[in-house]
Each structure stands twice: as structure tokens, then as C-alpha cells.
Enzyme design. Sequence first.
Site, PDB file in Angstrom:
ATOM      1  N   GLU A   1       0.883  -1.179  -0.022  1.00 19.82           N
ATOM      2  CA  GLU A   1       0.142  -0.187  -0.060  1.00 19.82           C
ATOM      3  C   GLU A   1       1.025   1.222  -0.035  1.00 19.82           C
ATOM      4  OE1 GLU A   1      -3.310   1.026   0.042  1.00 19.82           O
ATOM      5  OE2 GLU A   1      -2.331   3.104   0.701  1.00 19.82           O
TER       6      GLU A   1
ATOM      7  N   ASP B   1      -7.042  -4.553  -5.350  1.00 22.35           N
ATOM      8  CA  ASP B   1      -8.071  -3.473  -5.244  1.00 22.35           C
ATOM      9  C   ASP B   1      -7.897  -2.115  -5.601  1.00 22.35           C
ATOM     10  OD1 ASP B   1     -10.408  -2.146  -4.519  1.00 22.35           O
ATOM     11  OD2 ASP B   1     -10.417  -2.763  -2.356  1.00 22.35           O
TER      12      ASP B   1
ATOM     13  N   CYS C   1     -13.345  -0.264  -8.402  1.00 27.32           N
ATOM     14  CA  CYS C   1     -14.387   0.491  -8.103  1.00 27.32           C
ATOM     15  C   CYS C   1     -14.508   1.250  -9.378  1.00 27.32           C
ATOM     16  CB  CYS C   1     -13.902   1.624  -7.045  1.00 27.32           C
ATOM     17  SG  CYS C   1     -12.483   2.216  -7.344  1.00 27.32           S
TER      18      CYS C   1
HETATM   19  N1  SAH Z   1      -8.175  -2.810  -0.262  1.00 32.12           N
HETATM   20  C1  SAH Z   1      -8.548  -1.812   0.671  1.00 32.12           C
HETATM   21  C2  SAH Z   1      -8.314  -0.350  -0.074  1.00 32.12           C
HETATM   22  C3  SAH Z   1      -8.458  -0.341  -1.491  1.00 32.12           C
HETATM   23  S1  SAH Z   1      -8.834   1.521  -2.081  1.00 32.12           S
HETATM   24  C4  SAH Z   1     -10.054  -1.658   1.044  1.00 32.12           C
HETATM   25  O1  SAH Z   1     -10.783  -2.416   0.621  1.00 32.12           O
HETATM   26  O2  SAH Z   1     -10.061  -1.000   2.179  1.00 32.12           O
HETATM   27  C5  SAH Z   1      -7.067   1.853  -3.167  1.00 32.12           C
HETATM   28  C6  SAH Z   1      -6.006   1.843  -2.058  1.00 32.12           C
HETATM   29  O3  SAH Z   1      -4.816   1.894  -2.956  1.00 32.12           O
HETATM   30  C7  SAH Z   1      -5.950   3.035  -1.325  1.00 32.12           C
HETATM   31  O4  SAH Z   1      -5.552   2.614   0.087  1.00 32.12           O
HETATM   32  C8  SAH Z   1      -4.821   3.877  -1.717  1.00 32.12           C
HETATM   33  O5  SAH Z   1      -4.023   4.520  -0.922  1.00 32.12           O
HETATM   34  C9  SAH Z   1      -3.985   2.824  -2.474  1.00 32.12           C
HETATM   35  N2  SAH Z   1      -3.217   3.184  -3.636  1.00 32.12           N
HETATM   36  C10 SAH Z   1      -3.196   4.003  -4.516  1.00 32.12           C
HETATM   37  N3  SAH Z   1      -2.404   4.216  -5.406  1.00 32.12           N
HETATM   38  C11 SAH Z   1      -1.403   3.002  -5.045  1.00 32.12           C
HETATM   39  C12 SAH Z   1      -0.168   2.720  -5.738  1.00 32.12           C
HETATM   40  N4  SAH Z   1       0.388   3.190  -6.810  1.00 32.12           N
HETATM   41  N5  SAH Z   1       0.375   1.668  -5.144  1.00 32.12           N
HETATM   42  C13 SAH Z   1      -0.158   1.137  -3.890  1.00 32.12           C
HETATM   43  N6  SAH Z   1      -1.189   1.554  -3.049  1.00 32.12           N
HETATM   44  C14 SAH Z   1      -1.854   2.554  -3.813  1.00 32.12           C
END
Ligand code: SAH
Length: 401
Positions: A278, A326, A353
Amino acid sequence: MTQEQSGKQKQNGKQKQNAVCSVSDKCGGCKWIRKSYAEQLAEKSKRFSKLMEPFCRPEPILGMDQPAHYRHKVHAVFGEDRRHNVISGIYEEKSHRIVPVDSCYIEEEQADAIIVTVRELLPSFKIRPYNEDTGYGLLRHVLIRKGYATGQIMVVLVLTSPILPSKNNFVKALLAKHPEITTVVINVNDRGTSMVLGEKEQVIYGKGYIEDVLCGKVFRISPKSFYQVNPAQTEKLYRKALEYAALSGKETVLDAYCGTGTIGIIAAGQAGQVIGVELNKDAVWDAKRNAKQNRVENITFYQNDAGRFLVQMAERGVQLDVLLMDPPRSGNSEAFLQAVAAIKPGKIVYVSCNPETLVRDLKQLGKAGWQVKRAVGVDMFPFTDATEAVCLLERRLGLHK
Ligand code: SAH
């Protein structure tokens, strides 16, 4: 609501939700408020089936039993009207004009009530709302998060400076009206940016985070961590993702874009080991705490860009059985998808999403050897046209590692 409106409402059941909000056209947050919930689900199913046509026939969409007031994360922007009265609400669509809103059909009701109380308290504490044109004023936004299972409530006051006058008395007055509030945090945003939250935070009441329970596990949520806004549907979403993953207890699983570690922690009991990645450092911090609190020992979290992390995994020759991912609305980067093709997990569970980037990524994964086996829409955002989806992809037979 006017008498005329309520008359219309009684005459025509379909107008019922429309009459609930007088600013829905300006706000744009609930574009489908005029449709009955059954119509919304039917339309979402139709659209999703059409998008998935090249891949597979989706399972029936998972809707809500009670779709009103589902948003457990509520944000209000503060400002002044022409007579310098304090107003709070939402930005008019595609503008920075504030539409005053006291209650909203899709927002959690206690959260809305707290925002009104904050607004009413401001004059007696001589706290001015921020004025975007002049740059004067203190209070920019209020963000409320409420735990679905726990009922815990976090109030984040986004200020232009870290100093809130008579902060203890302000908190006391707020709690007197809303004893259900469990924590209050000041967030400092002194930049001319459209981002709501700034970097600096100061906890002025309670623990500085709330907790919620999903699929039997406890999760802590900090002001800046991502947490699904519709917790009632999140359980359905995660249960589907786990059903698709069909773990046996031995697999190495990657939870990519793991946020506060929710999916990975829930999956860990059925997996050999789980790795979470993350980008947001507060979310990773929460994820580590969440693993500890739930006594999950076979999970490790890394703060990194998911694409960069996966490329490094591919270079090190790490074996991966199941990829749970996700991503944000933008979907996966080219580097991420290429690394997936190099690592070749047998199974991919894609939570999305944004159906547009989902389809784009599914096409690319299709070329690299994965076939979409199952798909389902989950209605995380009733009264909007947004659809969340879960897809199961498996490596085509004959394509061995
Ligand atoms: N699976 C989690 C979060 C999903 S939302 C849940 O269900 O609660 C998408 C997540 O991707 C967010 O927490 C955001 O901070 C993270 N994110 C965005 N760009 C990213 C990247 N390039 N690498 C890793 N994480 C990322």
C-alpha cells in the site's frame, strides 16, 4: 420540502426520493435519486453485463436491503454566504461554490447532525470559516467517520492553523450535544489545494482513530486511511472476494492496494502467508496495528507503489499463488500488469471501483493468459451510477509456469 412537493410525493411513489433532497441537482452526489432502488439495481446490472460481455456473464448484483444513509464517511466544506453567515455543505458540481446542506439522503444521519452542531457552535467561539477568496478564516472542512459495527465516531476539524481557540471548551460543547463522539482530531491544511486533508494532525479528544468490525476482524481507521464508505456492503464485497479466492490454507497471497489491510487480514486465516502492499503510510501503519490486534501472524505489510513492489517481486523470482487486488479508480499501471505476467499467479481476484479501467486491465490480462471465470457487481454506492465489481481470473489451462 414544500406542501406542493409533498403532495406530489404522495401522488407518485417514484418521486419519493427526489422530494427528500432539494439540492440534489446542484450537488450531483446522488444523480439517481429519482430512480427507485429496484430500477437502479436493474440499470447497474444491465450496464455491468454489457461491459462484461466479452468476458463472462456476471452473477446477480448484490444490492442493499436498506439503501438510505449508507455513507459512513461524511465531508462538509465550510464557508460564508454573502451576509457573512457561516454555511456548511458541499461544493456545487464542478465549482467551488458551496451548496448549504444540513441533511443528505445518502449520508449517515448522526454525522450530518454533528456537522450542523459544529456550524452552530462557531459564532459563540468566534471561529470564522475559511474564505477561499481572501484566504482568511480558520475552519475549512469537517470530516466525520463512523464505525458501522462499533458506532464509534471520529470528528476531524480541518483548519488553516493548528490553533483552535478554547479548544477544550469547544470539544466539551460538542460532546454535550453528541456524547456518541469518540474522538476529535485537528488536521492542518494551510495550502491552496483541493485536497481536503493536510499532513499535520493533533488529537484533541479520544484516541485519534476509530475502530470497526468487518467479517469478524477489528480494524482501526485513522483520519487519512482509506476505508470503504459503505461498510454494510463492504462485508458482502470481501466475502465474495474470498469466495472467489477459494483458499486452501497453503497459498502465498498478495493483497495489492491493501489500505488498512482489511482484505488480507480477513484472508490470512485461510492462507499460508499474505503480503500486503500500500502506498499511503498511515494506512500501512494501521494495517500493521490491525494485524497485531487481530493476532494475525502470517501477514507482512510494505509501504510502496504496488507496481514498483511487484516488479521487485518478479525480479527476485518470488512465487505467488493468488493475487488479490483492489486498485484506485485509475486501475493498474503498465508496470504492475507486466510484473503480474512475469510472476504468473494462478488466480487473480480483482476488486474494482471503476468498470472502465477494470475492462481495460482484464483485456490486457487476457492477452497475458488469464481468463475471467466469474464476476459480480456489488452496489457500494446507491443513488449514484457507480458500480463496484469483483472478478475471478484463472490462468488458462496449458499455460504452466
Ligand atoms: N483494499 C482496501 C483499499 C482499497 S482502495 C480496502 O478495501 O479498504 C485503494 C488503495 O490503493 C488506497 O488505500 C490507496 O491509498 C492505495 N493506492 C493508490 N495508489 C497506489 C499505488 N500506486 N500503489 C499502492 N497503493 C496505492
